[in-house]
Design a protein around this motif. Structure first.
Motif, PDB file in Angstrom:
ATOM      1  N   LEU A   1       0.821  -1.208   0.000  1.00 33.64           N
ATOM      2  CA  LEU A   1       0.000   0.000   0.000  1.00 33.64           C
ATOM      3  C   LEU A   1       0.858   1.263   0.000  1.00 33.64           C
ATOM      4  O   LEU A   1       0.515   2.261  -0.653  1.00 33.64           O
ATOM      5  N   VAL A   2       1.975   1.240   0.720  1.00 33.58           N
ATOM      6  CA  VAL A   2       2.884   2.388   0.712  1.00 33.58           C
ATOM      7  C   VAL A   2       3.502   2.573  -0.670  1.00 33.58           C
ATOM      8  O   VAL A   2       3.644   3.703  -1.158  1.00 33.58           O
ATOM      9  N   ASP A   3       3.876   1.475  -1.339  1.00 27.56           N
ATOM     10  CA  ASP A   3       4.366   1.558  -2.719  1.00 27.56           C
ATOM     11  C   ASP A   3       3.369   2.308  -3.592  1.00 27.56           C
ATOM     12  O   ASP A   3       3.736   3.205  -4.371  1.00 27.56           O
ATOM     13  N   GLU A   4       2.099   1.919  -3.488  1.00 33.64           N
ATOM     14  CA  GLU A   4       1.061   2.526  -4.316  1.00 33.64           C
ATOM     15  C   GLU A   4       0.849   3.993  -3.953  1.00 33.64           C
ATOM     16  O   GLU A   4       0.633   4.839  -4.837  1.00 33.64           O
ATOM     17  N   LEU A   5       0.906   4.317  -2.671  1.00 32.82           N
ATOM     18  CA  LEU A   5       0.738   5.704  -2.236  1.00 32.82           C
ATOM     19  C   LEU A   5       1.875   6.575  -2.756  1.00 32.82           C
ATOM     20  O   LEU A   5       1.649   7.687  -3.252  1.00 32.82           O
ATOM     21  N   LEU A   6       3.101   6.098  -2.667  1.00 31.59           N
ATOM     22  CA  LEU A   6       4.247   6.871  -3.149  1.00 31.59           C
ATOM     23  C   LEU A   6       4.223   7.040  -4.667  1.00 31.59           C
ATOM     24  O   LEU A   6       4.687   8.060  -5.192  1.00 31.59           O
TER      25      LEU A   6
ATOM     26  N   ARG B   1       9.621  11.868   3.199  1.00 32.09           N
ATOM     27  CA  ARG B   1      10.301  13.027   3.777  1.00 32.09           C
ATOM     28  C   ARG B   1       9.301  13.964   4.438  1.00 32.09           C
ATOM     29  O   ARG B   1       9.592  14.609   5.429  1.00 32.09           O
ATOM     30  N   SER B   2       8.090  14.032   3.839  1.00 30.13           N
ATOM     31  CA  SER B   2       7.069  14.913   4.395  1.00 30.13           C
ATOM     32  C   SER B   2       5.686  14.390   4.045  1.00 30.13           C
ATOM     33  O   SER B   2       5.507  13.618   3.093  1.00 30.13           O
ATOM     34  N   LEU B   3       4.715  14.844   4.841  1.00 33.76           N
ATOM     35  CA  LEU B   3       3.309  14.517   4.640  1.00 33.76           C
ATOM     36  C   LEU B   3       2.544  15.822   4.837  1.00 33.76           C
ATOM     37  O   LEU B   3       2.555  16.391   5.932  1.00 33.76           O
ATOM     38  N   SER B   4       1.912  16.310   3.800  1.00 34.99           N
ATOM     39  CA  SER B   4       1.188  17.582   3.896  1.00 34.99           C
ATOM     40  C   SER B   4      -0.245  17.373   3.444  1.00 34.99           C
ATOM     41  O   SER B   4      -0.566  16.426   2.726  1.00 34.99           O
ATOM     42  N   ARG B   5      -1.124  18.289   3.893  1.00 34.51           N
ATOM     43  CA  ARG B   5      -2.535  18.176   3.523  1.00 34.51           C
ATOM     44  C   ARG B   5      -3.035  19.490   2.961  1.00 34.51           C
ATOM     45  O   ARG B   5      -2.372  20.528   3.070  1.00 34.51           O
ATOM     46  N   THR B   6      -4.208  19.437   2.366  1.00 33.34           N
ATOM     47  CA  THR B   6      -4.823  20.644   1.818  1.00 33.34           C
ATOM     48  C   THR B   6      -5.231  21.570   2.963  1.00 33.34           C
ATOM     49  O   THR B   6      -5.474  21.115   4.082  1.00 33.34           O
TER      50      THR B   6
ATOM     51  N   PRO C   1       8.619  11.486  -1.216  1.00 31.15           N
ATOM     52  CA  PRO C   1       9.482  10.348  -0.884  1.00 31.15           C
ATOM     53  C   PRO C   1      10.776  10.807  -0.206  1.00 31.15           C
ATOM     54  O   PRO C   1      11.279  11.917  -0.451  1.00 31.15           O
ATOM     55  N   ALA C   2      11.305   9.952   0.633  1.00 35.20           N
ATOM     56  CA  ALA C   2      12.577  10.254   1.319  1.00 35.20           C
ATOM     57  C   ALA C   2      13.732  10.224   0.329  1.00 35.20           C
ATOM     58  O   ALA C   2      13.686   9.473  -0.660  1.00 35.20           O
TER      59      ALA C   2
END
Length: 397
Positions: free
Chosen positions: A117-122, A367-372, A396-397
């Motif tokens: 799932l992380v692969d798909e998200l990235l 590296r980061s996670l941001s939202r609207t 991605p890192a």
């Protein structure tokens, strides 16, 4: 407080904690809307209620989950709303599915699922965190345990969301009532098909185990089986989805937390415990007085329905010091979000494992996670606190 608080008011749903603090200070036992429920907001008072099931019956929750407009609701007949001795009989059966060995054996499956799932998200970078990661992982887990088709996870969540808001629907909101009625009918129809299939072709799963289980030599009735499956499916999704969603929201709003967890991954379990306390997915429970009772110095008539504000208790200084602040590495216990006593959540170890595995798969790779910038939208529920969606961008890192 001069006017009754409405726990479903948009401003309260957006941020209930200032209201909870005011209740704890000025009116720790008082009536609130909807329905004139008696709200209990202090940690000590809530613990006193939870420790006395003879006087404060769990059937209070049954009343809230089976309003006149809905009628039959299998969750309202589950062990969640049972008192002793019936509760012990039901819990002994379900506890067989949540042994430490069973939970530990799930970890390789969960880790492989989380990595995929992380692969798909990235690969997407921009996605709804709930739909991309927070929902499909616990859906895969509960599907694996119960032998369900995990590809139907979006339907499972749609159904469980409707079950979770039953007690918050107005008697005049006919459209929402009809949506919930349809969802419960669809869910019951699907689970009947699952039971019929397992009767014909038993497997190595929880549903097959329940069909062969015997208590005092007797098999479970169809109604008991249905209530078990409803509860397992709903509880198996709601807690972990909202734990992961609420945690991701904190990480998006607090980049310092994300940076520290990436540097010190051994703090991930502590982060999970603090999310459970600070932004608890389980916000409330219900109880019914079986006789005249006194709570926090207030006398309540027989058959009063109490709403225990767990989200408030978790921010009470009696529970933890500096309770309104998110403290990573806090040493205080955080069991209250999973209940207490005979109704302590059997799935707590599984929810913690799912959250830990997900964060261990995600954090080293971003590296980061941001939202609207839009304000988060929270489910209009008295019992759970969870986001309706969480659009994010991951780097991605």
């Amino acid at each position: 407080m001069s006017a009754r608080v409405n726990l479903l008011a948009p401003e309260v749903l957006a941020n209930p904690y200032p209201v909870f603090a005011e209740l704890r200070r000025d009116a720790p036992i008082c009536q609130v809307e909807p329905g004139g429920l008696w709200a209990v907001s202090r940690y000590a008072d809530i613990m006193n209620v939870l420790k006395n099931p003879q006087l404060f019956s769990s059937e209070g929750m049954a009343r809230s989950m089976e309003p006149a407009w809905l009628g039959y609701n299998p969750v309202a007949r589950s062990m969640l709303v049972m008192d002793p001795p019936r509760h012990g009989r039901a819990r002994s059966l379900i506890s067989r599915a949540f042994t430490p060995t069973t939970i530990a054996q799930l970890e390789p499956f969960l880790r492989a699922t989380a990595e995929r799932l992380v692969d798909e998200l990235l690969a997407r970078r921009d996605a709804d965190f709930l739909q991309s990661l927070a929902l499909p992982l616990p859906a895969a887990a509960i599907g694996h345990l119960m032998g369900l088709d995990a590809s139907l996870y979006s339907r499972f969540k749609h159904w469980s969301d409707h079950v979770a808001v039953v007690s918050a629907i107005s008697a005049t909101d006919i459209e929402k009532q009809q949506q919930v009625q349809r969802s419960l009918q669809e869910m019951e129809g699907y689970l009947k098909e699952v039971l019929e299939h397992r009767r014909r072709e038993p497997g190595d799963d929880l549903v097959s185990g329940l069909l062969t289980a015997r208590v005092d030599g007797e098999a479970l009735s169809d109604a008991e089986l249905m209530s078990f499956l409803f509860l397992l499916l709903v509880a198996g999704l709601e807690t972990t989805v909202n734990l992961l969603g609420n945690g991701a929201l904190l990480l998006a709003d607090r980049p310092d937390l994300l940076e520290r967890l990436r540097a010190e991954p051994e703090l991930i379990p502590s982060f999970i415990e603090e999310v459970l306390r600070y932004e608890s997915p389980a916000q409330a429970g219900f109880r019914l007085t079986t006789a005249e009772a006194e709570v926090g110095g207030v006398k309540l008539p027989k058959y009063s329905v109490l709403i225990l504000l767990l989200g408030s208790a978790c921010r009470d200084e009696q529970y933890v010091p500096d309770a309104e602040r998110f403290v990573l590495g806090r040493k205080d216990p955080a069991n209250l979000p999973f209940g207490h006593g005979i109704h302590f959540c059997l799935g707590a170890p599984l929810a913690r494992l799912e959250a830990r595995v997900t964060l261990e798969a995600l954090l080293p790779r971003i590296r980061s996670l941001s939202r609207t910038p839009e304000a988060p939208r929270w489910h209009p529920s008295l019992q759970i606190r969870g986001l309706m969606s969480l659009p994010v961008r991951v780097e991605p890192a």
